[in-house]
Design an enzyme around this catalytic site. Structure first.
Site, PDB file in Angstrom:
ATOM      1  N   ASP A   1      -4.874   5.017   9.970  1.00  8.66           N
ATOM      2  CA  ASP A   1      -4.672   5.122  11.428  1.00  8.66           C
ATOM      3  C   ASP A   1      -5.729   5.983  12.144  1.00  8.66           C
ATOM      4  O   ASP A   1      -6.159   5.620  13.243  1.00  8.66           O
ATOM      5  CB  ASP A   1      -3.267   5.669  11.737  1.00  8.66           C
TER       6      ASP A   1
ATOM      7  N   HIS B   1       0.444  -4.478  13.738  1.00  8.60           N
ATOM      8  CA  HIS B   1       0.572  -5.548  12.751  1.00  8.60           C
ATOM      9  C   HIS B   1       2.004  -5.607  12.226  1.00  8.60           C
ATOM     10  O   HIS B   1       2.592  -6.668  12.081  1.00  8.60           O
ATOM     11  CB  HIS B   1      -0.422  -5.279  11.601  1.00  8.60           C
TER      12      HIS B   1
ATOM     13  N   LYS C   1       2.163   2.843  19.036  1.00  8.82           N
ATOM     14  CA  LYS C   1       1.684   2.073  17.873  1.00  8.82           C
ATOM     15  C   LYS C   1       2.609   0.880  17.645  1.00  8.82           C
ATOM     16  O   LYS C   1       2.160  -0.245  17.418  1.00  8.82           O
ATOM     17  CB  LYS C   1       1.613   2.962  16.620  1.00  8.82           C
TER      18      LYS C   1
ATOM     19  N   ASP D   1       3.855  -5.510   2.509  1.00 10.92           N
ATOM     20  CA  ASP D   1       2.572  -5.168   1.913  1.00 10.92           C
ATOM     21  C   ASP D   1       1.524  -5.293   3.008  1.00 10.92           C
ATOM     22  O   ASP D   1       1.501  -6.280   3.753  1.00 10.92           O
ATOM     23  CB  ASP D   1       2.211  -6.038   0.704  1.00 10.92           C
ATOM     24  N   SER D   2       0.698  -4.267   3.129  1.00 16.67           N
ATOM     25  CA  SER D   2      -0.261  -4.217   4.229  1.00 16.67           C
ATOM     26  C   SER D   2      -1.648  -3.921   3.704  1.00 16.67           C
ATOM     27  O   SER D   2      -1.802  -3.342   2.626  1.00 16.67           O
ATOM     28  CB  SER D   2       0.139  -3.126   5.228  1.00 16.67           C
TER      29      SER D   2
ATOM     30  N   ASN E   1       7.152   3.844   0.831  1.00 12.95           N
ATOM     31  CA  ASN E   1       6.322   4.524   1.818  1.00 12.95           C
ATOM     32  C   ASN E   1       7.186   4.940   3.021  1.00 12.95           C
ATOM     33  O   ASN E   1       7.653   4.099   3.797  1.00 12.95           O
ATOM     34  CB  ASN E   1       5.195   3.569   2.237  1.00 12.95           C
TER      35      ASN E   1
HETATM   36  P1  ITT Z   1       4.774   0.394  -0.836  1.00 10.26           P
HETATM   37  O1  ITT Z   1       3.972  -0.437  -1.793  1.00 10.26           O
HETATM   38  O2  ITT Z   1       5.819   1.225  -1.493  1.00 10.26           O
HETATM   39  O3  ITT Z   1       5.350  -0.432   0.270  1.00 10.26           O
HETATM   40  P2  ITT Z   1       2.178   1.551  -0.143  1.00 10.26           P
HETATM   41  O4  ITT Z   1       1.838   2.847   0.541  1.00 10.26           O
HETATM   42  O5  ITT Z   1       1.656   1.325  -1.537  1.00 10.26           O
HETATM   43  O6  ITT Z   1       3.796   1.439  -0.103  1.00 10.26           O
HETATM   44  P3  ITT Z   1       0.657  -0.716   0.846  1.00 10.26           P
HETATM   45  O7  ITT Z   1       0.216  -1.068  -0.532  1.00 10.26           O
HETATM   46  O8  ITT Z   1       1.170  -1.810   1.688  1.00 10.26           O
HETATM   47  O9  ITT Z   1       1.810   0.402   0.818  1.00 10.26           O
HETATM   48  O10 ITT Z   1      -0.464   0.021   1.672  1.00 10.26           O
HETATM   49  C1  ITT Z   1      -1.825  -0.198   1.492  1.00 10.26           C
HETATM   50  C2  ITT Z   1      -2.621   0.888   2.121  1.00 10.26           C
HETATM   51  O11 ITT Z   1      -2.732   0.645   3.518  1.00 10.26           O
HETATM   52  C3  ITT Z   1      -2.109   2.316   1.971  1.00 10.26           C
HETATM   53  O12 ITT Z   1      -3.234   3.145   1.749  1.00 10.26           O
HETATM   54  C4  ITT Z   1      -1.496   2.633   3.304  1.00 10.26           C
HETATM   55  O13 ITT Z   1      -1.597   4.005   3.613  1.00 10.26           O
HETATM   56  C5  ITT Z   1      -2.328   1.779   4.247  1.00 10.26           C
HETATM   57  N1  ITT Z   1      -1.533   1.318   5.393  1.00 10.26           N
HETATM   58  C6  ITT Z   1      -0.508   0.434   5.366  1.00 10.26           C
HETATM   59  N2  ITT Z   1      -0.006   0.266   6.606  1.00 10.26           N
HETATM   60  C7  ITT Z   1      -0.730   1.056   7.426  1.00 10.26           C
HETATM   61  C8  ITT Z   1      -0.689   1.358   8.806  1.00 10.26           C
HETATM   62  O14 ITT Z   1       0.220   0.829   9.612  1.00 10.26           O
HETATM   63  N3  ITT Z   1      -1.587   2.210   9.298  1.00 10.26           N
HETATM   64  C9  ITT Z   1      -2.514   2.771   8.512  1.00 10.26           C
HETATM   65  N4  ITT Z   1      -2.607   2.573   7.199  1.00 10.26           N
HETATM   66  C10 ITT Z   1      -1.723   1.732   6.654  1.00 10.26           C
END
Ligand code: ITT
Length: 202
Positions: free
Chosen positions: A164, A187, A182, A81-82, A22
């Site tokens: 966001d 987080h 931000k 992972d978020s 990402n």
């Molecule tokens: P990687 O697994 O390659 O790291 P990803 O885009 O799949 O990338 P995640 O599974 O961690 O990453 O993301 C889960 C969702 O949360 C995804 O839809 C992101 O766009 C969103 N997300 C993660 N961090 C965010 C942030 O800081 N602000 C807004 N949305 C976020």
């Protein structure tokens, strides 16, 4: 190893590969680490690794990404992972945040699904959570960072990514903030500061 400089003194620093595809996360993490640690230099991966995120928690997914990137590149890595956890939806979308509106759903589709689910809800508090996982083949470290906010029903702002535009903190969505604003409160910043501290201790 690399060399950094703090107050005119040369320091050895550790190169760490970012275990994420990402680009937005990559940019945020590089900026945060650049600002808060002269001893850790984050690097972008030079190829895409597809990790299937099939675990039941963001901690386990973060671990899986770190291990798979390490086995591919054989150098220290940090994965991220978020997820967005909405209180009145029992923590949904949570670990399913990226595919809330279906496999390969766009950010707009995910946001719209959340808005639709919350249309009649007055309680729209939510938490963004990031788990970072460091792995260098020997030690594995985890940190978590959180940000409390409120889901709004009309997206606002053009910056940021993902959820966001619908996540509001003190009257402003994360997408209305500059990247610096931000990254003062996010987080991801909170998890990164803890990770820098842990790396410096171990
Ligand atoms: P990687 O697994 O390659 O790291 P990803 O885009 O799949 O990338 P995640 O599974 O961690 O990453 O993301 C889960 C969702 O949360 C995804 O839809 C992101 O766009 C969103 N997300 C993660 N961090 C965010 C942030 O800081 N602000 C807004 N949305 C976020």
């Amino acid at each position: 190893m690399c060399t950094g400089n703090i107050y005119g003194t040369k320091l050895e620093c550790m190169e760490i590969l970012l275990a994420t595809n990402n680009k937005n996360k990559q940019k945020e993490l590089v900026d945060i680490f650049f600002k808060h640690s002269s001893q850790h230099k984050l690097q972008f991966p030079n190829k895409k690794i597809e990790v299937i995120e099939d675990k039941l928690s963001i901690e386990e997914n973060a671990q899986k990404k770190a291990l798979e990137y390490f086995s591919e590149f054989n150098k220290p890595v940090i994965s991220d992972d978020s997820g967005l956890f909405v209180n009145s939806l029992n923590g949904a979308p949570g670990v399913y945040s990226s595919r809330f509106a279906g496999e390969h759903a766009s950010d707009i589709e995910n946001n719209q699904k959340l808005i639709d689910l919350l249309l009649n809800s007055l309680e729209r508090s939510a938490i963004f959570r990031t788990v970072l996982c460091f792995y260098d083949g020997k030690k594995i470290l985890y940190t978590t960072g959180e940000l409390q906010g409120e889901i709004i029903l009309s997206p606002r702002g053009l910056n940021g990514f993902g959820y966001d535009p619908i996540f509001e903190v003190n009257g402003k969505t994360l997408a209305e903030m500059t990247p610096e604003e931000k990254s003062e409160i996010s987080h991801r910043k909170n998890a990164s500061i803890k990770m820098v501290k842990l790396l410096n201790e171990k």
